[in-house]
Design an enzyme around this catalytic site. Structure first.
Site, PDB file in Angstrom:
ATOM      1  N   VAL A  88       0.828  -1.201   0.000  1.00 57.51           N
ATOM      2  CA  VAL A  88       0.000   0.000   0.000  1.00 57.51           C
ATOM      3  C   VAL A  88       0.869   1.261   0.000  1.00 57.51           C
ATOM      4  O   VAL A  88       0.564   2.232  -0.690  1.00 57.51           O
ATOM      5  CB  VAL A  88      -0.962   0.009   1.212  1.00 57.51           C
ATOM      6  CG1 VAL A  88      -1.775   1.299   1.257  1.00 57.51           C
ATOM      7  CG2 VAL A  88      -1.881  -1.206   1.171  1.00 57.51           C
ATOM      8  N   CYS A  89       1.968   1.235   0.734  1.00 51.94           N
ATOM      9  CA  CYS A  89       2.803   2.426   0.913  1.00 51.94           C
ATOM     10  C   CYS A  89       3.243   3.083  -0.396  1.00 51.94           C
ATOM     11  O   CYS A  89       3.110   4.301  -0.537  1.00 51.94           O
ATOM     12  CB  CYS A  89       4.020   2.104   1.777  1.00 51.94           C
ATOM     13  SG  CYS A  89       3.588   1.566   3.443  1.00 51.94           S
ATOM     14  N   PRO A  90       3.768   2.316  -1.369  1.00 54.64           N
ATOM     15  CA  PRO A  90       4.217   3.018  -2.579  1.00 54.64           C
ATOM     16  C   PRO A  90       3.084   3.670  -3.356  1.00 54.64           C
ATOM     17  O   PRO A  90       3.304   4.680  -4.026  1.00 54.64           O
ATOM     18  CB  PRO A  90       4.908   1.928  -3.402  1.00 54.64           C
ATOM     19  CG  PRO A  90       4.392   0.651  -2.883  1.00 54.64           C
ATOM     20  CD  PRO A  90       4.061   0.895  -1.433  1.00 54.64           C
TER      21      PRO A  90
END
Length: 183
Positions: A54-56
């Site tokens: 999810v972070c990128p």
């Protein structure tokens, strides 16, 4: 957790530079403090871990809006509890992060995450927290998402626009629309 009206904490963190400098071992690393970019708004957003799923998506989305934030006299700082070396390696090996235009701060001692109150008690990583800080260092917006749910950078930009009007802005207000007038 810190909230609207609180002073954003002091910090001094090693970061990977945004842009091409962050891809070269000779120029990649810098020190960032809360005093840098004095007189500007700051968008400080935390993510749990590098090399995740999810972070990128969030980091890239903030990167695509970097020019919009810059036009609003706002500097972007992305923060996680990973080291600057992990940040650089992630940028080098993730095609969507190679052109990232803002610094990735390394909060390896977890001092900023703890100071903001956004360290997840179970996982020991930063929550998906977002802070908009005015030029005087006062927090004007805070948002926190569960570890599994990405945030909406376009909404953060909308909120910044509303805050910068110093006016009453109704629900779903967009830049250029009329603000509310108190009777």
């Amino acid at each position: 957790m810190l909230t609207v009206g609180d002073r954003f904490p002091s910090f001094k963190l090693t970061a990977v530079e945004g842009g091409p400098k962050g891809l070269d071992l000779n120029t990649a690393f810098t020190t960032v403090t809360e005093a840098d970019q004095a007189g500007k708004w700051k968008l400080v957003f935390f993510w749990p871990k590098d090399f995740t799923f999810v972070c990128p998506t969030e980091i890239v989305a903030f990167g695509k809006l970097a020019r919009e934030f810059e036009d609003r006299d706002t500097v972007i700082y992305g923060v996680s509890t990973d080291s600057e070396f992990v940040h650089m390696n992630w940028r080098l090996h993730h095609a969507d992060l190679k052109d990232l235009p803002f610094a990735m701060l390394a909060d390896i001692k977890r001092e900023l995450s703890q100071g903001c109150g956004v360290l997840d008690k179970n996982e020991g990583v930063a929550l998906r927290a977002t802070f908009l800080v005015d030029p005087e260092g006062i927090i004007r917006y805070v948002g926190v998402n569960d570890l599994s749910v990405g945030r909406n950078p376009q909404e953060v930009l909308r909120i910044l626009d509303a805050l910068q009007t110093d006016e009453l802005c109704p629900c779903n207000w967009q830049k250029g629309e009329d603000v509310l007038k108190a009777a």
